[in-house]
Design an enzyme around this catalytic site. Structure first.
Site, mmCIF file in Angstrom:
data_model
loop_
_atom_site.group_PDB
_atom_site.id
_atom_site.type_symbol
_atom_site.label_atom_id
_atom_site.label_comp_id
_atom_site.label_asym_id
_atom_site.label_seq_id
_atom_site.Cartn_x
_atom_site.Cartn_y
_atom_site.Cartn_z
ATOM 1 N N ASP A 141 1.329 -1.492 -0.051
ATOM 2 C CA ASP A 141 0.220 -0.279 -0.267
ATOM 3 C C ASP A 141 1.008 1.498 0.228
ATOM 4 O OD1 ASP A 141 -2.826 1.007 2.210
ATOM 5 O OD2 ASP A 141 -2.205 1.547 0.073
ATOM 6 N N LYS A 144 3.171 2.950 -5.995
ATOM 7 C CA LYS A 144 2.432 2.798 -6.779
ATOM 8 C C LYS A 144 3.000 2.492 -6.942
ATOM 9 C CE LYS A 144 -1.158 2.949 -3.995
ATOM 10 N NZ LYS A 144 -0.605 2.999 -2.735
ATOM 11 N N ASP A 169 -3.579 -3.332 -2.299
ATOM 12 C CA ASP A 169 -3.683 -2.315 -2.454
ATOM 13 C C ASP A 169 -4.142 -0.924 -3.641
ATOM 14 O OD1 ASP A 169 -5.148 0.945 -0.637
ATOM 15 O OD2 ASP A 169 -6.170 -0.348 -1.578
ATOM 16 N N ASN A 170 -5.440 -0.481 -4.174
ATOM 17 C CA ASN A 170 -5.793 0.611 -5.081
ATOM 18 C C ASN A 170 -5.005 -0.367 -6.825
ATOM 19 O OD1 ASN A 170 -3.043 2.036 -2.979
ATOM 20 N ND2 ASN A 170 -5.961 2.321 -3.054
ATOM 21 N N GLU A 199 -10.926 4.758 -0.808
ATOM 22 C CA GLU A 199 -11.972 4.354 0.174
ATOM 23 C C GLU A 199 -13.223 5.473 0.278
ATOM 24 O OE1 GLU A 199 -8.570 3.912 -0.609
ATOM 25 O OE2 GLU A 199 -7.460 5.675 0.269
HETATM 26 O O1 611 Z 1 -0.523 6.841 -3.101
HETATM 27 C C1 611 Z 1 -1.120 6.497 -2.437
HETATM 28 N N1 611 Z 1 -0.049 5.675 -1.778
HETATM 29 C C2 611 Z 1 0.937 6.166 -1.148
HETATM 30 C C3 611 Z 1 1.077 5.386 0.256
HETATM 31 C C4 611 Z 1 2.635 6.093 0.856
HETATM 32 C C5 611 Z 1 2.787 5.729 2.468
HETATM 33 O O2 611 Z 1 3.828 4.467 1.438
HETATM 34 C C6 611 Z 1 5.036 4.973 1.853
HETATM 35 S S1 611 Z 1 5.806 5.141 1.144
HETATM 36 C C7 611 Z 1 6.785 4.288 1.431
HETATM 37 C C8 611 Z 1 6.953 3.361 1.944
HETATM 38 C C9 611 Z 1 7.706 2.058 2.696
HETATM 39 N N2 611 Z 1 9.129 1.844 1.316
HETATM 40 C C10 611 Z 1 9.172 2.726 0.308
HETATM 41 C C11 611 Z 1 8.139 3.771 -0.231
HETATM 42 C C12 611 Z 1 4.997 7.222 1.766
HETATM 43 O O3 611 Z 1 5.549 7.484 3.291
HETATM 44 C C13 611 Z 1 3.073 6.987 2.591
HETATM 45 O O4 611 Z 1 2.574 6.729 4.018
HETATM 46 C C14 611 Z 1 -2.840 6.115 -2.632
HETATM 47 C C15 611 Z 1 -3.359 7.452 -3.108
HETATM 48 C C16 611 Z 1 -4.901 6.888 -2.209
HETATM 49 N N3 611 Z 1 -5.823 7.938 -4.062
HETATM 50 O O5 611 Z 1 -6.798 8.032 -4.033
HETATM 51 O O6 611 Z 1 -4.661 8.650 -4.554
HETATM 52 C C17 611 Z 1 -5.755 5.567 -2.148
HETATM 53 C C18 611 Z 1 -4.606 4.909 -1.922
HETATM 54 O O7 611 Z 1 -5.426 3.982 -0.751
HETATM 55 C C19 611 Z 1 -3.206 5.508 -1.848
HETATM 56 O O8 611 Z 1 -2.788 3.965 -0.956
HETATM 57 MG MG MG Z 2 -3.564 2.272 -0.800
#
Ligand code: 611
Ligand code: MG
Length: 214
Positions: A141, A144, A169-170, A199
């Site tokens: 998650d 992406k 997810d996603n 969500e």
């Molecule tokens: O962008 C999305 N998720 C990116 C999540 C990223 C998470 O993971 C780390 S990156 C990391 C962590 C560990 N290792 C490397 C990088 C970031 O600091 C954040 O905590 C997202 C976007 C939407 N949306 O609707 O736009 C909906 C969703 O459910 C999503 O998950």
């Molecule tokens: Mg997500």
């Protein structure tokens, strides 16, 4: 300076949830994201699918990529059998700081190990850091565009075994096209799509469950 959304989400948990009660932490976050501020937690609708896969796998070793505020971390950990640990990787120190407090508020800190850093750097260190041989369950998650490189890295580091379950997810929104193409066409995976919604919205999204065939 103005607080961040994760800080406002944490404040809502500290104000409204029952300390030591993971379900109330989950419900409080879902209520806050539905009625106050949307946030990118897996959420309640996809969360039920996540719950059912975690219960089915009942993993001894579990990995989460992308902790954010710890919502899915708490969702997963509350279902883990005693003595098992969820390792969750988070890149952003501010998010990690909020997640640690939400995890502690839920009372699940003994089942969770939050590691700050990038999955690409930490995955090769799982054996040395935690004595992990293979993961029974991985929840993806995070960024992406990291899903595909990170499962290839898990394969290279021999952290997957015949029957390991990946849940992503996603896969529709925001979408992970290269990852989907790989797990759906590789002879090394058996993949299944669980249709749901992004969500707290009516937009289509879903989870992809993939079994590593060894
Ligand atoms: O962008 C999305 N998720 C990116 C999540 C990223 C998470 O993971 C780390 S990156 C990391 C962590 C560990 N290792 C490397 C990088 C970031 O600091 C954040 O905590 C997202 C976007 C939407 N949306 O609707 O736009 C909906 C969703 O459910 C999503 O998950
Ligand atoms: Mg997500």
């Amino acid at each position: 300076t103005r607080s961040t959304r994760p800080q406002r989400l944490l404040r809502a948990v500290q104000k409204k949830a029952i300390k030591g009660d993971p379900q109330s932490v989950i419900s409080t976050i879902d209520y806050f994201c539905r009625h106050s501020e949307w946030a990118m937690n897996v959420g309640d609708e996809k969360g039920v699918i996540l719950d059912s896969v975690v219960c089915e796998v009942s993993p001894s070793t579990a990995l989460e990529l992308g902790t954010y505020c710890g919502y899915s971390t708490v969702r997963i950990a509350r279902l883990l059998p005693p003595g098992t640990k969820l390792i969750t990787l988070e890149f952003n120190p501010d998010y990690a700081a909020v997640a640690r407090q939400i995890i502690e508020y839920s009372g699940l800190q003994d089942k969770i190990c939050l590691v700050e850093g990038a999955s690409g750097d930490l995955i090769p260190k799982m054996q040395e850091l935690f004595g992990i041989k293979t993961f029974d369950f991985v929840f993806l998650d995070h960024w992406k565009d990291r899903y595909l490189p990170d499962i290839k890295l898990l394969e290279e580091c021999q952290l997957l075994r015949k029957g390991s379950i990946l849940l992503a997810d996603n896969v529709i929104c925001p979408g992970t096209p290269d990852y989907l193409e790989y797990v759906r066409n590789s002879p090394r995976y058996e993949s299944k799509y669980f249709k749901s919604h992004l969500e707290y919205t009516k937009v289509e999204d879903g989870l992809e469950k993939s079994v590593f065939l060894g």
